[in-house]
Write an enzyme that holds these catalytic residues in place. Structure first.
Site, PDB file in Angstrom:
ATOM      1  N   LYS A   1       1.872   1.965  -5.238  1.00 55.37           N
ATOM      2  CA  LYS A   1       2.388   1.657  -6.350  1.00 55.37           C
ATOM      3  C   LYS A   1       1.559   1.847  -7.599  1.00 55.37           C
ATOM      4  CE  LYS A   1       2.434  -2.671  -4.332  1.00 55.37           C
ATOM      5  NZ  LYS A   1       2.127  -2.322  -3.059  1.00 55.37           N
TER       6      LYS A   1
ATOM      7  N   ASP B   1       0.874  -1.224   0.081  1.00 58.13           N
ATOM      8  CA  ASP B   1      -0.010   0.036   0.046  1.00 58.13           C
ATOM      9  C   ASP B   1       0.813   1.315  -0.007  1.00 58.13           C
ATOM     10  OD1 ASP B   1      -2.084  -1.631   0.179  1.00 58.13           O
ATOM     11  OD2 ASP B   1      -1.762  -1.642   2.450  1.00 58.13           O
TER      12      ASP B   1
ATOM     13  N   GLY C   1      -4.524  -4.290  -3.431  1.00 63.39           N
ATOM     14  CA  GLY C   1      -5.571  -3.168  -3.847  1.00 63.39           C
ATOM     15  C   GLY C   1      -4.708  -2.087  -4.205  1.00 63.39           C
TER      16      GLY C   1
HETATM   17  P1  GDP Z   1      -0.710   0.439  -3.527  1.00 64.81           P
HETATM   18  O1  GDP Z   1      -1.203  -1.129  -3.174  1.00 64.81           O
HETATM   19  O2  GDP Z   1       0.769   0.340  -3.256  1.00 64.81           O
HETATM   20  O3  GDP Z   1      -1.080   0.678  -4.957  1.00 64.81           O
HETATM   21  O4  GDP Z   1      -1.370   1.472  -2.719  1.00 64.81           O
HETATM   22  P2  GDP Z   1      -2.999   1.477  -2.185  1.00 64.81           P
HETATM   23  O5  GDP Z   1      -3.913   2.212  -3.343  1.00 64.81           O
HETATM   24  O6  GDP Z   1      -3.421   0.276  -1.427  1.00 64.81           O
HETATM   25  O7  GDP Z   1      -2.708   2.728  -1.147  1.00 64.81           O
HETATM   26  C1  GDP Z   1      -2.297   3.859  -1.343  1.00 64.81           C
HETATM   27  C2  GDP Z   1      -3.047   5.007  -0.707  1.00 64.81           C
HETATM   28  O8  GDP Z   1      -2.574   6.230  -0.578  1.00 64.81           O
HETATM   29  C3  GDP Z   1      -4.388   5.400  -1.852  1.00 64.81           C
HETATM   30  O9  GDP Z   1      -5.392   5.704  -0.908  1.00 64.81           O
HETATM   31  C4  GDP Z   1      -3.795   6.396  -2.546  1.00 64.81           C
HETATM   32  O10 GDP Z   1      -4.751   7.081  -3.089  1.00 64.81           O
HETATM   33  C5  GDP Z   1      -2.945   7.277  -1.769  1.00 64.81           C
HETATM   34  N1  GDP Z   1      -1.744   7.985  -2.093  1.00 64.81           N
HETATM   35  C6  GDP Z   1      -0.996   7.689  -2.975  1.00 64.81           C
HETATM   36  N2  GDP Z   1       0.046   8.619  -3.010  1.00 64.81           N
HETATM   37  C7  GDP Z   1      -0.580   9.693  -2.213  1.00 64.81           C
HETATM   38  C8  GDP Z   1       0.321  10.870  -2.030  1.00 64.81           C
HETATM   39  O11 GDP Z   1       1.141  11.252  -2.407  1.00 64.81           O
HETATM   40  N3  GDP Z   1      -0.469  11.669  -1.152  1.00 64.81           N
HETATM   41  C9  GDP Z   1      -1.618  11.332  -0.646  1.00 64.81           C
HETATM   42  N4  GDP Z   1      -2.220  12.273   0.151  1.00 64.81           N
HETATM   43  N5  GDP Z   1      -2.285  10.093  -0.951  1.00 64.81           N
HETATM   44  C10 GDP Z   1      -1.533   9.262  -1.683  1.00 64.81           C
HETATM   45  P1  IMO Z   2      -0.945  -4.236  -2.222  1.00 73.67           P
HETATM   46  O1  IMO Z   2      -0.411  -4.629  -3.558  1.00 73.67           O
HETATM   47  C1  IMO Z   2      -0.982  -4.767   2.102  1.00 73.67           C
HETATM   48  C2  IMO Z   2      -0.996  -8.766   3.658  1.00 73.67           C
HETATM   49  C3  IMO Z   2      -2.064  -8.983   4.219  1.00 73.67           C
HETATM   50  C4  IMO Z   2      -1.729 -10.188   5.400  1.00 73.67           C
HETATM   51  C5  IMO Z   2      -0.470 -10.733   4.745  1.00 73.67           C
HETATM   52  C6  IMO Z   2      -0.832 -12.264   4.100  1.00 73.67           C
HETATM   53  O2  IMO Z   2      -2.097  -3.587  -2.228  1.00 73.67           O
HETATM   54  O3  IMO Z   2       0.408  -3.664  -1.676  1.00 73.67           O
HETATM   55  P2  IMO Z   2      -2.257 -12.915   2.167  1.00 73.67           P
HETATM   56  O4  IMO Z   2      -3.963 -12.858   1.903  1.00 73.67           O
HETATM   57  O5  IMO Z   2      -1.476 -12.295   1.177  1.00 73.67           O
HETATM   58  O6  IMO Z   2      -2.058 -14.260   2.747  1.00 73.67           O
HETATM   59  O7  IMO Z   2      -1.846 -12.076   3.638  1.00 73.67           O
HETATM   60  O8  IMO Z   2      -0.116  -9.933   3.608  1.00 73.67           O
HETATM   61  N1  IMO Z   2      -0.986  -8.449   2.237  1.00 73.67           N
HETATM   62  C7  IMO Z   2      -1.113  -7.045   1.830  1.00 73.67           C
HETATM   63  N2  IMO Z   2      -0.975  -5.881   2.855  1.00 73.67           N
HETATM   64  N3  IMO Z   2      -1.198  -4.579   0.940  1.00 73.67           N
HETATM   65  C8  IMO Z   2      -1.192  -5.619  -0.156  1.00 73.67           C
HETATM   66  O9  IMO Z   2      -1.102  -5.500  -1.276  1.00 73.67           O
HETATM   67  C9  IMO Z   2      -1.307  -6.936   0.628  1.00 73.67           C
HETATM   68  N4  IMO Z   2      -1.410  -8.040   0.150  1.00 73.67           N
HETATM   69  C10 IMO Z   2      -1.251  -8.927   1.198  1.00 73.67           C
HETATM   70  O10 IMO Z   2      -2.853  -7.810   4.854  1.00 73.67           O
HETATM   71  O11 IMO Z   2      -0.819  -9.522   6.579  1.00 73.67           O
HETATM   72 MG    MG Z   3      -2.845  -1.526  -1.663  1.00 69.67          MG
END
Ligand code: GDP
Ligand code: IMO
Ligand code: MG
Length: 423
Positions: free
Chosen positions: A16, A13, A40
């Site tokens: 990316k 999270d 996600g």
């Molecule tokens: P990913 O799984 O690595 O693609 O990241 P996620 O989408 O799960 O979580 C990143 C969160 O941070 C999302 O809600 C994005 O909209 C938010 N986000 C990403 N970059 C920024 C930033 O530079 N500033 C703020 N305020 N939010 C960001």
């Molecule tokens: P993105 O791509 C954050 C975490 C789960 C749990 C552990 C194992 O959005 O960064 P699993 O269901 O994979 O066997 O769970 O890994 N986990 C993540 N946490 N972002 C993710 O993906 C994750 N994918 C798995 O919360 O701790």
């Molecule tokens: Mg994510």
């Protein structure tokens, strides 16, 4: 030709999806190589929010080929729902290709994920319960079902029946759960096969041909370095290899073909699920970061645990992934906290160390050593270049670069793809 990889450096999270979407603009092909719908990835494009779980985040750009590689585990129902959701928003998914070698998540994988977590009790890992671990276990146990089997009705039926002989025994006799009916699964999955068939291909050959023709390829990391099965905080990890090395096995390309590896991080740290987190702020600071950064899971909606940025982790990620550049997000968010702390080392048994221990017992003895910085305010709609950033933000970012030993190339100051500074 340029071959770029985007990797998470923390516990996922990091944002990316936002950078994949941005870099997809200058790529021909975007490839997911690991994980499944435990991921996600949030993208905000022109004010519209998209949450992607399986389809590469390049899909929002018209005409790009998006590929789900062999290293991914696929829940066909989730994939079809995602395709339908995108189509309803006017996004074309005709250019989606799925590896015939990718493994399929079956109903018994999801049930086993749930039962195993329940059985672990206090020691549960906090998985997403999407069947990820059990699907990868079957892959290594050599009883998995692949996309090439899904679209071959005879092979599929036979494999489901074979698998259920054992799975139902485990579900019923070990966990006291409810077994599955083979015919029901076969009927349900034949519907998925019917719709997905046209996307299934030998994508490895496709990628190789594209490289030969000088196309630009972007590899989309899911999860992150500290969730990696080998390099993460085992056993509090996912069941795949989300590190850069996973590109080679999860998409079928040799390491010499990788040109650039971007490591994405937040200007703080977050984690969903259980496991160690040395700089965690389980207090009002963590709560403030969570609310300001809106740290709630994109996949499960769970509140994310929050804490200070840990450069011991990012330095380790730089080494494991061979990072050529850093992409740091939430520079807008962390500036609002007030006094900011940055972890530069750990103190263990009275000595400062800068490596990340394998043993969780050893890690528990590590106390973060912090440096303190003043916060800043910035207008995410106005700041467009590095020199526009407040002085305090620059001081913080330069220290991160110095401690990690890798240059920052992208700076996120907001959710929208436009709110990015290229250094
Ligand atoms: P990913 O799984 O690595 O693609 O990241 P996620 O989408 O799960 O979580 C990143 C969160 O941070 C999302 O809600 C994005 O909209 C938010 N986000 C990403 N970059 C920024 C930033 O530079 N500033 C703020 N305020 N939010 C960001
Ligand atoms: P993105 O791509 C954050 C975490 C789960 C749990 C552990 C194992 O959005 O960064 P699993 O269901 O994979 O066997 O769970 O890994 N986990 C993540 N946490 N972002 C993710 O993906 C994750 N994918 C798995 O919360 O701790
Ligand atoms: Mg994510």
């Amino acid at each position: 030709m340029a071959t770029r990889v985007v990797i998470g450096t923390q516990w996922g999270d990091e944002g990316k999806g936002k950078y994949i979407d941005m870099l997809a603009g200058s790529s021909d092909i975007v490839v997911r190589f690991s994980g499944g719908n435990n991921a996600g990835h949030t993208i905000v494009a022109d004010g519209v929010k998209y949450a992607l779980h399986l389809i590469p985040s390049g899909i929002l750009h018209n005409g790009k080929t998006c590929i789900i590689g062999n290293g991914v585990v696929i829940d066909p129902a989730v994939l079809l729902k995602e395709i339908d959701g995108l189509n309803a928003k006017g996004i074309n998914t005709d250019n989606l290709l799925i590896s015939d070698r990718a493994h399929v998540i079956m109903p018994y994988h999801k049930e086993l994920d749930e039962l195993q977590e329940r059985f672990r009790g206090e020691a549960s890992l906090g998985t997403t319960k999407r069947g990820i671990g059990p699907a990868y276990s079957d892959k290594t146990e050599r009883c998995g079902i692949r996309m090439c089997d899904l679209i071959d009705s005879e092979a599929f039926a036979q494999k489901v029946k074979e698998n259920l002989k054992v799975k139902n025994l485990i579900i019923e006799k070990v966990y006291g759960g409810q077994g599955f009916d083979a015919d029901k699964i076969i009927a349900e999955y034949s519907q998925y096969a019917y719709r997905l068939r046209k996307h299934v291909a030998d994508v490895n050959a496709f990628i190789f041909d594209a490289m030969d023709k000088g196309k630009n390829i972007l590899f989309e990391g899911a999860q992150a370095t500290f969730l990696d099965l080998d390099f993460g905080t085992y056993p509090y990890v996912t069941s795949s290899n989300p590190v850069a090395g996973g590109v080679c096995t999860g998409a079928g390309i040799g390491p010499v073909y990788i040109d650039e590896v971007y490591g994405v991080l937040k200007a703080y740290t977050s984690r969903v699920g259980a496991g160690p987190f040395p700089t965690e702020q389980n207090n009002e600071i963590g709560d403030k970061i969570r609310e300001l950064g809106w740290e709630y899971g994109t996949t499960t909606g769970r509140p994310r645990r929050c804490g200070w940025l840990d450069t011991v982790m990012i330095r380790y990620a730089a080494r494991i992934n061979g990072l050529t550049g850093l992409a740091i997000n939430h520079v807008d968010t962390i500036g609002k906290i007030g006094k900011i702390k940055l972890c530069r080392a750990y103190k263990k048994d009275g000595v400062e160390i800068t490596h990340f221990p394998a043993s969780l017992k050893e890690l528990a003895k590590c106390e973060p050593v912090y440096e303190e910085f003043d916060g800043w305010e910035l207008d995410s709609d106005k700041v467009r270049k590095y020199s526009d950033l407040p002085g305090n933000a620059k001081k913080y970012l330069e220290r991160v670069e110095e401690l990690v030993g890798v240059k920052i190339k992208l700076i996120g100051i907001g959710k929208d793809r436009e709110q990015t500074i290229m250094v």
